[in-house]
Design a protein around this motif. Structure first.
Motif, PDB file in Angstrom:
ATOM      1  N   TYR A  86       0.822  -1.206   0.000  1.00 48.61           N
ATOM      2  CA  TYR A  86       0.000   0.000   0.000  1.00 48.61           C
ATOM      3  C   TYR A  86       0.864   1.267   0.000  1.00 48.61           C
ATOM      4  O   TYR A  86       0.396   2.339   0.386  1.00 48.61           O
ATOM      5  N   ALA A  87       2.112   1.165  -0.437  1.00 49.02           N
ATOM      6  CA  ALA A  87       2.959   2.356  -0.558  1.00 49.02           C
ATOM      7  C   ALA A  87       2.425   3.264  -1.656  1.00 49.02           C
ATOM      8  O   ALA A  87       1.717   2.816  -2.568  1.00 49.02           O
ATOM      9  N   SER A  88       2.800   4.551  -1.611  1.00 49.83           N
ATOM     10  CA  SER A  88       2.424   5.474  -2.673  1.00 49.83           C
ATOM     11  C   SER A  88       3.234   5.182  -3.924  1.00 49.83           C
ATOM     12  O   SER A  88       4.202   4.412  -3.894  1.00 49.83           O
ATOM     13  N   PHE A  89       2.849   5.804  -5.040  1.00 50.79           N
ATOM     14  CA  PHE A  89       3.566   5.572  -6.293  1.00 50.79           C
ATOM     15  C   PHE A  89       5.028   6.005  -6.197  1.00 50.79           C
ATOM     16  O   PHE A  89       5.872   5.532  -6.958  1.00 50.79           O
ATOM     17  N   ARG A  90       5.346   6.879  -5.254  1.00 48.44           N
ATOM     18  CA  ARG A  90       6.731   7.361  -5.112  1.00 48.44           C
ATOM     19  C   ARG A  90       7.678   6.273  -4.624  1.00 48.44           C
ATOM     20  O   ARG A  90       8.863   6.293  -4.937  1.00 48.44           O
ATOM     21  N   SER A  91       7.163   5.350  -3.833  1.00 46.73           N
ATOM     22  CA  SER A  91       8.040   4.317  -3.271  1.00 46.73           C
ATOM     23  C   SER A  91       7.578   2.899  -3.589  1.00 46.73           C
ATOM     24  O   SER A  91       8.179   1.936  -3.106  1.00 46.73           O
ATOM     25  N   ALA A  92       6.536   2.765  -4.404  1.00 39.77           N
ATOM     26  CA  ALA A  92       5.992   1.433  -4.691  1.00 39.77           C
ATOM     27  C   ALA A  92       6.996   0.548  -5.416  1.00 39.77           C
ATOM     28  O   ALA A  92       7.088  -0.657  -5.139  1.00 39.77           O
ATOM     29  N   TYR A  93       7.746   1.117  -6.347  1.00 42.79           N
ATOM     30  CA  TYR A  93       8.701   0.315  -7.112  1.00 42.79           C
ATOM     31  C   TYR A  93       9.791  -0.258  -6.208  1.00 42.79           C
ATOM     32  O   TYR A  93      10.041  -1.469  -6.203  1.00 42.79           O
ATOM     33  N   GLU A  94      10.443   0.599  -5.436  1.00 43.65           N
ATOM     34  CA  GLU A  94      11.554   0.148  -4.591  1.00 43.65           C
ATOM     35  C   GLU A  94      11.095  -0.858  -3.547  1.00 43.65           C
ATOM     36  O   GLU A  94      11.745  -1.885  -3.323  1.00 43.65           O
ATOM     37  N   SER A  95       9.954  -0.582  -2.910  1.00 40.81           N
ATOM     38  CA  SER A  95       9.487  -1.485  -1.855  1.00 40.81           C
ATOM     39  C   SER A  95       9.013  -2.815  -2.427  1.00 40.81           C
ATOM     40  O   SER A  95       9.203  -3.868  -1.798  1.00 40.81           O
ATOM     41  N   SER A  96       8.436  -2.788  -3.617  1.00 43.58           N
ATOM     42  CA  SER A  96       7.997  -4.042  -4.241  1.00 43.58           C
ATOM     43  C   SER A  96       9.184  -4.878  -4.688  1.00 43.58           C
ATOM     44  O   SER A  96       9.198  -6.105  -4.520  1.00 43.58           O
ATOM     45  N   LEU A  97      10.190  -4.216  -5.262  1.00 43.42           N
ATOM     46  CA  LEU A  97      11.375  -4.940  -5.711  1.00 43.42           C
ATOM     47  C   LEU A  97      12.103  -5.580  -4.530  1.00 43.42           C
ATOM     48  O   LEU A  97      12.565  -6.726  -4.617  1.00 43.42           O
ATOM     49  N   GLU A  98      12.177  -4.856  -3.414  1.00 43.24           N
ATOM     50  CA  GLU A  98      12.804  -5.422  -2.221  1.00 43.24           C
ATOM     51  C   GLU A  98      12.069  -6.677  -1.772  1.00 43.24           C
ATOM     52  O   GLU A  98      12.692  -7.693  -1.424  1.00 43.24           O
ATOM     53  N   ALA A  99      10.740  -6.624  -1.790  1.00 45.90           N
ATOM     54  CA  ALA A  99       9.962  -7.785  -1.372  1.00 45.90           C
ATOM     55  C   ALA A  99      10.149  -8.953  -2.328  1.00 45.90           C
ATOM     56  O   ALA A  99      10.304 -10.104  -1.900  1.00 45.90           O
ATOM     57  N   LEU A 100      10.141  -8.679  -3.631  1.00 40.95           N
ATOM     58  CA  LEU A 100      10.297  -9.751  -4.614  1.00 40.95           C
ATOM     59  C   LEU A 100      11.667 -10.411  -4.523  1.00 40.95           C
ATOM     60  O   LEU A 100      11.826 -11.582  -4.887  1.00 40.95           O
ATOM     61  N   ARG A 101      12.656  -9.685  -4.038  1.00 36.04           N
ATOM     62  CA  ARG A 101      13.992 -10.258  -3.868  1.00 36.04           C
ATOM     63  C   ARG A 101      14.073 -11.194  -2.670  1.00 36.04           C
ATOM     64  O   ARG A 101      15.004 -11.996  -2.572  1.00 36.04           O
ATOM     65  N   ALA A 102      13.097 -11.096  -1.771  1.00 41.61           N
ATOM     66  CA  ALA A 102      13.082 -11.995  -0.613  1.00 41.61           C
ATOM     67  C   ALA A 102      12.693 -13.394  -1.080  1.00 41.61           C
ATOM     68  O   ALA A 102      11.694 -13.562  -1.789  1.00 41.61           O
ATOM     69  N   PRO A 103      13.443 -14.410  -0.719  1.00 41.59           N
ATOM     70  CA  PRO A 103      13.157 -15.760  -1.217  1.00 41.59           C
ATOM     71  C   PRO A 103      11.801 -16.303  -0.793  1.00 41.59           C
ATOM     72  O   PRO A 103      11.259 -17.195  -1.446  1.00 41.59           O
ATOM     73  N   THR A 104      11.236 -15.777   0.286  1.00 40.28           N
ATOM     74  CA  THR A 104       9.963 -16.304   0.788  1.00 40.28           C
ATOM     75  C   THR A 104       8.739 -15.683   0.109  1.00 40.28           C
ATOM     76  O   THR A 104       7.640 -16.234   0.215  1.00 40.28           O
ATOM     77  N   ILE A 105       8.897 -14.560  -0.565  1.00 46.76           N
ATOM     78  CA  ILE A 105       7.758 -13.884  -1.199  1.00 46.76           C
ATOM     79  C   ILE A 105       7.507 -14.463  -2.585  1.00 46.76           C
ATOM     80  O   ILE A 105       8.398 -14.493  -3.433  1.00 46.76           O
ATOM     81  N   ARG A 106       6.266 -14.885  -2.821  1.00 47.65           N
ATOM     82  CA  ARG A 106       5.877 -15.520  -4.086  1.00 47.65           C
ATOM     83  C   ARG A 106       4.989 -14.616  -4.932  1.00 47.65           C
ATOM     84  O   ARG A 106       5.042 -14.641  -6.165  1.00 47.65           O
ATOM     85  N   VAL A 107       4.140 -13.806  -4.258  1.00 43.68           N
ATOM     86  CA  VAL A 107       3.192 -12.923  -4.947  1.00 43.68           C
ATOM     87  C   VAL A 107       3.288 -11.531  -4.342  1.00 43.68           C
ATOM     88  O   VAL A 107       3.320 -11.383  -3.118  1.00 43.68           O
ATOM     89  N   ALA A 108       3.342 -10.506  -5.201  1.00 40.53           N
ATOM     90  CA  ALA A 108       3.317  -9.113  -4.741  1.00 40.53           C
ATOM     91  C   ALA A 108       2.132  -8.399  -5.382  1.00 40.53           C
ATOM     92  O   ALA A 108       1.993  -8.399  -6.608  1.00 40.53           O
ATOM     93  N   ALA A 109       1.275  -7.823  -4.553  1.00 45.24           N
ATOM     94  CA  ALA A 109       0.141  -7.039  -5.030  1.00 45.24           C
ATOM     95  C   ALA A 109       0.442  -5.569  -4.783  1.00 45.24           C
ATOM     96  O   ALA A 109       0.667  -5.158  -3.641  1.00 45.24           O
TER      97      ALA A 109
END
Length: 215
Positions: A86-109
């Motif tokens: 639920y980050a704003s568009f200003r930080s959505a990319y960086e925070s989503s990429l960080e999550a996707l790099r985590a081995p345990t995360i399978r889906v990012a909304a």
């Protein structure tokens, strides 16, 4: 790409950038679905010192742990494989990429609107290369009827029960509009045995994801 069913009654999520109503609506959905474990395992409030957030699971008040970083949350909750951003568009990319790099995360909304298309394409490319799934950006979310839903997907609890989303049907549904989806859920509840799985998108790159995810 990850194929097959995205969510189940055991699916748990890490919720980034706390918003009370979407989290509570997820927990209300869990309760009417008969889940034994809440679908929100942890909340990330960037920069916070941690603690707990009190919410309701049915009539019972529960405490969901809060962490100051995604890295800490994924480390403490390795079974939570969905990241709801639920980050704003200003930080959505960086925070989503960080999550996707985590081995345990399978889906990012990714809920935010206004994420640049170049950033969106990069996230999709990264997800595909690492056998992960992105829903969004600018999405209301997704729902596995009777099992798991993302944030404000499908609206209020009354609407969820009226549309029979608290139990699985057999119809798969992909839409480019959250409002249109709610209308279609009502139609499906009247004309069929109800929804099995639904996802939402709008822009060209999101529609392309939805098509590939449902194959």
């Amino acid at each position: 790409m990850v194929l097959g069913q995205l969510f189940s009654k055991e699916t748990q999520a890490i919720f980034f950038n706390y918003k009370e109503k979407p989290v509570q609506r997820m927990l209300d959905f869990d309760f009417v679905c008969g889940r034994e474990t809440p679908s929100v395992a942890a909340i990330v409030a960037p920069g916070s010192s941690g603690g707990f957030q009190k919410l309701f699971f049915g009539k019972q008040e529960i405490a969901i742990p809060v962490y100051g970083s995604t890295a800490e949350a994924t480390r403490k909750h390795p079974r939570a494989d969905v990241f709801i951003n639920y980050a704003s568009f200003r930080s959505a990319y960086e925070s989503s990429l960080e999550a996707l790099r985590a081995p345990t995360i399978r889906v990012a909304a990714i809920i935010a609107e206004g994420v640049p298309e170049r950033d969106t394409k990069h996230l999709i490319a990264f997800a595909r290369a690492n056998n992960k799934v992105i829903i969004g950006p600018a999405t209301v979310g997704g729902v596995q009827a009777g099992a798991f839903k993302i944030g404000d997907t499908a609206g209020t609890l009354d609407n969820i029960v009226a549309c029979k989303l608290h139990r699985p049907g057999s119809v798969g549904f992909v839409s480019k509009s959250g409002g249109m989806s709610n209308e279609m859920y009502n139609v499906l509840a009247r004309a069929t045995d109800g929804l099995y799985e639904g996802a939402y998108g709008g822009r060209r790159v999101r529609r392309r994801w939805a098509a590939s995810a449902e194959q």
